[in-house]
Design a protein around this motif. Structure first.
Motif, mmCIF file in Angstrom:
data_model
loop_
_atom_site.group_PDB
_atom_site.id
_atom_site.type_symbol
_atom_site.label_atom_id
_atom_site.label_comp_id
_atom_site.label_asym_id
_atom_site.label_seq_id
_atom_site.Cartn_x
_atom_site.Cartn_y
_atom_site.Cartn_z
ATOM 1 N N ASP A 88 -44.182 12.460 -58.459
ATOM 2 C CA ASP A 88 -43.227 11.943 -59.441
ATOM 3 C C ASP A 88 -41.850 12.577 -59.284
ATOM 4 O OD1 ASP A 88 -45.176 10.281 -60.675
ATOM 5 O OD2 ASP A 88 -45.948 12.019 -61.754
ATOM 6 N N ARG A 89 -41.521 12.984 -58.050
ATOM 7 C CA ARG A 89 -40.194 13.523 -57.753
ATOM 8 C C ARG A 89 -39.474 12.687 -56.694
ATOM 9 N NH1 ARG A 89 -41.164 20.135 -57.418
ATOM 10 N NH2 ARG A 89 -42.659 20.268 -59.147
ATOM 11 N N GLY A 90 -40.066 11.566 -56.324
ATOM 12 C CA GLY A 90 -39.444 10.698 -55.337
ATOM 13 C C GLY A 90 -39.813 10.990 -53.902
ATOM 14 N N HIS A 91 -40.703 11.976 -53.680
ATOM 15 C CA HIS A 91 -41.039 12.337 -52.306
ATOM 16 C C HIS A 91 -41.791 11.211 -51.587
ATOM 17 C CE1 HIS A 91 -39.480 16.182 -53.181
ATOM 18 N NE2 HIS A 91 -40.547 16.692 -53.772
ATOM 19 N N GLY A 92 -42.703 10.547 -52.296
ATOM 20 C CA GLY A 92 -43.445 9.462 -51.668
ATOM 21 C C GLY A 92 -42.527 8.331 -51.237
ATOM 22 N N THR A 93 -41.599 7.959 -52.113
ATOM 23 C CA THR A 93 -40.643 6.908 -51.781
ATOM 24 C C THR A 93 -39.770 7.328 -50.604
ATOM 25 O OG1 THR A 93 -40.607 6.123 -54.075
ATOM 26 C CG2 THR A 93 -38.735 5.514 -52.671
ATOM 27 N N ALA A 94 -39.347 8.587 -50.590
ATOM 28 C CA ALA A 94 -38.515 9.082 -49.491
ATOM 29 C C ALA A 94 -39.268 9.006 -48.166
ATOM 30 C CB ALA A 94 -38.080 10.522 -49.777
ATOM 31 N N LEU A 95 -40.542 9.320 -48.178
ATOM 32 C CA LEU A 95 -41.332 9.264 -46.946
ATOM 33 C C LEU A 95 -41.531 7.827 -46.481
ATOM 34 C CD1 LEU A 95 -43.878 12.068 -47.836
ATOM 35 C CD2 LEU A 95 -42.382 12.073 -45.832
ATOM 36 N N LEU A 96 -41.812 6.924 -47.406
ATOM 37 C CA LEU A 96 -41.961 5.520 -47.040
ATOM 38 C C LEU A 96 -40.685 4.984 -46.401
ATOM 39 C CD1 LEU A 96 -43.904 3.930 -50.040
ATOM 40 C CD2 LEU A 96 -44.751 4.308 -47.723
ATOM 41 N N ARG A 97 -39.553 5.303 -46.986
ATOM 42 C CA ARG A 97 -38.295 4.800 -46.447
ATOM 43 C C ARG A 97 -37.967 5.466 -45.116
ATOM 44 N NH1 ARG A 97 -34.457 3.791 -51.811
ATOM 45 N NH2 ARG A 97 -35.977 2.435 -52.864
ATOM 46 N N SER A 98 -38.378 6.701 -44.959
ATOM 47 C CA SER A 98 -38.144 7.402 -43.702
ATOM 48 C C SER A 98 -38.925 6.759 -42.562
ATOM 49 C CB SER A 98 -38.527 8.880 -43.843
ATOM 50 O OG SER A 98 -38.293 9.589 -42.642
ATOM 51 N N VAL A 99 -40.210 6.460 -42.790
ATOM 52 C CA VAL A 99 -41.001 5.850 -41.714
ATOM 53 C C VAL A 99 -40.523 4.428 -41.434
ATOM 54 C CG1 VAL A 99 -43.006 7.298 -42.221
ATOM 55 C CG2 VAL A 99 -42.863 5.025 -43.239
ATOM 56 N N ASP A 100 -39.987 3.750 -42.442
ATOM 57 C CA ASP A 100 -39.447 2.410 -42.244
ATOM 58 C C ASP A 100 -38.187 2.472 -41.385
ATOM 59 O OD1 ASP A 100 -39.051 -0.313 -42.451
ATOM 60 O OD2 ASP A 100 -38.281 -0.250 -44.503
ATOM 61 N N ARG A 101 -37.280 3.397 -41.705
ATOM 62 C CA ARG A 101 -36.051 3.534 -40.914
ATOM 63 C C ARG A 101 -36.352 3.921 -39.467
ATOM 64 N NH1 ARG A 101 -34.304 6.329 -45.575
ATOM 65 N NH2 ARG A 101 -34.792 8.290 -44.523
ATOM 66 N N ASP A 102 -37.392 4.723 -39.265
ATOM 67 C CA ASP A 102 -37.705 5.268 -37.952
ATOM 68 C C ASP A 102 -38.659 4.376 -37.159
ATOM 69 O OD1 ASP A 102 -37.451 7.613 -36.150
ATOM 70 O OD2 ASP A 102 -39.604 7.832 -36.509
ATOM 71 N N ALA A 103 -39.026 3.234 -37.701
ATOM 72 C CA ALA A 103 -40.070 2.394 -37.103
ATOM 73 C C ALA A 103 -39.655 1.834 -35.749
ATOM 74 C CB ALA A 103 -40.422 1.249 -38.045
ATOM 75 N N GLY A 104 -40.679 1.501 -34.957
ATOM 76 C CA GLY A 104 -40.467 0.861 -33.670
ATOM 77 C C GLY A 104 -40.058 -0.591 -33.841
ATOM 78 N N PRO A 105 -39.949 -1.334 -32.740
ATOM 79 C CA PRO A 105 -39.416 -2.702 -32.801
ATOM 80 C C PRO A 105 -40.261 -3.675 -33.609
ATOM 81 C CG PRO A 105 -40.269 -2.184 -30.598
ATOM 82 C CD PRO A 105 -40.217 -0.899 -31.353
ATOM 83 N N ARG A 106 -41.543 -3.392 -33.787
ATOM 84 C CA ARG A 106 -42.411 -4.295 -34.568
ATOM 85 C C ARG A 106 -42.609 -3.818 -36.005
ATOM 86 N NH1 ARG A 106 -45.232 -8.227 -31.735
ATOM 87 N NH2 ARG A 106 -44.968 -8.149 -29.470
ATOM 88 N N GLY A 107 -41.846 -2.822 -36.425
ATOM 89 C CA GLY A 107 -41.938 -2.358 -37.798
ATOM 90 C C GLY A 107 -43.062 -1.361 -37.991
ATOM 91 N N VAL A 108 -43.457 -1.170 -39.226
ATOM 92 C CA VAL A 108 -44.451 -0.157 -39.566
ATOM 93 C C VAL A 108 -45.336 -0.663 -40.688
ATOM 94 C CG1 VAL A 108 -42.965 0.991 -41.279
ATOM 95 C CG2 VAL A 108 -44.762 2.314 -40.117
ATOM 96 N N ARG A 109 -46.561 -0.170 -40.726
ATOM 97 C CA ARG A 109 -47.503 -0.410 -41.814
ATOM 98 C C ARG A 109 -48.047 0.947 -42.238
ATOM 99 N NH1 ARG A 109 -45.244 -4.453 -40.694
ATOM 100 N NH2 ARG A 109 -46.107 -6.522 -40.259
#
Length: 330
Positions: A88-109
């Motif tokens: 509840d400090r935003g860490h989960g959201t930050a990690l999700l957005r980080s892996v999305d920004r860093d994803a390869g050409p086909r995205g991430v799941r």
């Protein structure tokens, strides 16, 4: 909201903290947030270019972590965990957005193991949607009185594995031999799971890492081999010393991997080897066995139901929203 460190080489000090973080979350949530494959990558490292580690720290302590595996021709596959006391400090959201920004050409799941309310809330709250389900099924191996899981549970009969005469004449069912069968098994596994983005990508290093794990037992690793030495089918079982959420610390079994080479599908080898492994786990005195199966693999689900397995839980894989569709942070 923290900015994660992104690296393909996790330092040993951070690795130890990630392992402790995962165990803390497992105890709090009743389900492991990181798969065995991810934990092995954390402990042993990953081949160059194959993986990314995302780490959130507070005052030098790891409080959140995400792992992403690069799979050629497929979207990246990830997992996320945040320490129970740091949620509840935003860490989960930050990690999700980080892996999305860093994803390869086909995205991430990203997987949400056990669909815990916290994980589902973070994913859906940021606009991610469910795109794949992995069913978790269980079956008693002995009669079990009523407990916190319900019941009472009655163990089904497990008949002696039987092969058609033509199949029995063409293959031999035996145990895996360490130092001999690795390459043949890897070839069969790659064929059997050619369309599976995780299992089908296992390498010799991945197999060797598992062979030195405490749980590895070749006596529970069954192969059907041809006269030419090829693996036609296999059933690899596993024992969880911690109970895997089914017991309060009493070991339980797992149908770890069942595969049939394409040229042997329809031969009955899958069912026969599954029974051989289940009887092995039962004869070891284990009370429960569980397994994972893709939700869209209807044939496998029917097979396991016919043997006595029932639904237990579901892991859900989430995909990120399209650019511009992301919801504002809470």
């Amino acid at each position: 909201m923290s900015t994660p460190l992104v690296t393909d080489d996790l330092a040993s000090g951070l690795a130890d903290q990630v392992l402790a973080l995962s165990e803390s979350a497992r105890r709090a949530d009743g389900v492991a947030p990181l798969s065995e494959h991810t934990l092995l990558r954390v402990r042993h490292g990953a081949p160059s270019g194959s993986s990314r580690f995302h780490v959130v720290t507070e005052d030098g302590r790891v409080v959140g972590f995400a792992f992403v595996e690069r799979v050629p021709g497929e979207p990246d596959s990830g997992e996320v965990v945040v320490g129970p006391e740091y949620r509840d400090r935003g860490h989960g959201t930050a990690l999700l957005r980080s892996v999305d920004r860093d994803a390869g050409p086909r995205g991430v799941r990203v997987w949400a193991h056990g669909r815990t309310p916290q994980a589902v809330s973070v994913a859906e709250g940021d606009g991610w949607t469910a795109v794949r389900s992995l069913y978790k099924m269980r079956m008693p191996l002995r009669d079990i009185a009523a407990d916190e899981a319900g019941g009472p549970w009655t163990a089904p009969e497990l008949p002696e594995p039987a092969l058609r005469p033509d199949v029995a004449a063409a293959v031999r069912v035996r145990e895996f031999v360490v130092g001999q069968d690795e390459e043949a098994w890897l070839a069969a596994n790659a064929l059997a799971f050619a369309d599976h983005p995780e299992q089908g990508q296992l390498t010799l290093d991945d197999l060797l890492q598992r062979e030195v794990e405490d749980w590895f037992d070749p006596r529970g690793f069954f192969l059907a081999t041809t006269k030419e030495g090829k693996v036609a089918a296999f059933h690899w079982t596993k024992t969880h010393a911690d109970g895997a959420g089914l017991t309060d610390g009493e070991p339980v079994g797992e149908v770890y991997a069942v595969g049939v080479a394409p040229s042997w599908q329809g031969s009955g080898l899958g069912r026969a080897l599954t029974l051989a492994g289940l009887r092995h786990l039962r004869d070891a005195g284990l009370p429960w066995v569980h397994l994972y199966v893709d939700g869209d693999n209807e044939a496998a689900v029917r097979l396991y139901e016919s043997l006595g397995f029932g639904m237990w839980d579901t892991d859900v894989m989430y995909a990120p929203p399209a650019t511009g569709d992301r919801r504002p942070p809470a």
